[in-house]
Design a protein around this motif. Structure first.
Motif, PDB file in Angstrom:
ATOM      1  N   UNK A  17       0.853  -1.176   0.000  1.00  0.00           N
ATOM      2  CA  UNK A  17       0.000   0.000   0.000  1.00  0.00           C
ATOM      3  C   UNK A  17       0.890   1.227   0.000  1.00  0.00           C
ATOM      4  N   UNK A  18       0.594   2.142  -0.901  1.00  0.00           N
ATOM      5  CA  UNK A  18       1.391   3.357  -1.030  1.00  0.00           C
ATOM      6  C   UNK A  18       0.459   4.551  -0.864  1.00  0.00           C
ATOM      7  N   UNK A  19       0.904   5.518  -0.086  1.00  0.00           N
ATOM      8  CA  UNK A  19       0.076   6.702   0.118  1.00  0.00           C
ATOM      9  C   UNK A  19      -0.020   7.527  -1.163  1.00  0.00           C
ATOM     10  N   UNK A  20      -1.088   8.265  -1.297  1.00  0.00           N
ATOM     11  CA  UNK A  20      -1.298   9.112  -2.470  1.00  0.00           C
ATOM     12  C   UNK A  20      -0.188  10.142  -2.592  1.00  0.00           C
ATOM     13  N   UNK A  21       0.316  10.646  -1.475  1.00  0.00           N
ATOM     14  CA  UNK A  21       1.380  11.659  -1.544  1.00  0.00           C
ATOM     15  C   UNK A  21       2.650  11.098  -2.184  1.00  0.00           C
ATOM     16  N   UNK A  22       2.939   9.815  -1.981  1.00  0.00           N
ATOM     17  CA  UNK A  22       4.099   9.185  -2.627  1.00  0.00           C
ATOM     18  C   UNK A  22       3.890   9.150  -4.139  1.00  0.00           C
TER      19      UNK A  22
END
Length: 122
Positions: free
Chosen positions: A70-75
């Motif tokens: 899972x990767x944050x939207x900011x990344x």
């Protein structure tokens, strides 16, 4: 004690494809190999100066890489901005060296199942 071993045979005077070597790396990584996992060059039984095969041995404590992360939207936004900046520079990446290195490090950590938080640091 080792639970898994991955072997890539090297035949003198013959070439293998890069995809074969990449497949070995992918299989080993999926089984738990990471950037610090040793790769041993095993000598030929006929000549100790000739490499017969490469061997990756994983201890029973190796943790397989996750199938999904899972990767944050900011990344994602940070990566998108970097790629856009590179595109606008006509592919000249020299001024983006530090940002590219930080992104590469973050992607490697993600592939190893590590939590990198909400920002790429570098």
């Amino acid at each position: 004690m080792f639970t898994q071993a991955f072997r890539y045979e090297v035949i003198a005077e013959q070439s293998g494809s890069f995809s074969e070597l990449a497949a070995l790396v992918d299989r080993a990584r999926e089984a738990g190999a990471n950037a610090d996992t040793p790769v041993r060059a095993v000598a030929s039984p006929h000549d100790e100066n000739v490499v017969d095969y490469l061997l990756v041995e994983l201890h029973s404590t190796a943790v397989p890489a996750p199938e999904k992360v899972t990767v944050s939207l900011s990344i994602i936004q940070e990566l998108r901005t970097l790629l856009g900046d590179i595109r606008e520079s006509d592919g000249d990446v020299r001024t983006f060296s530090a940002r590219l290195q930080a992104c590469h490090k973050a992607l490697v950590e993600l592939a190893e199942g590590k939590d990198i938080g909400d920002k790429i640091t570098g």
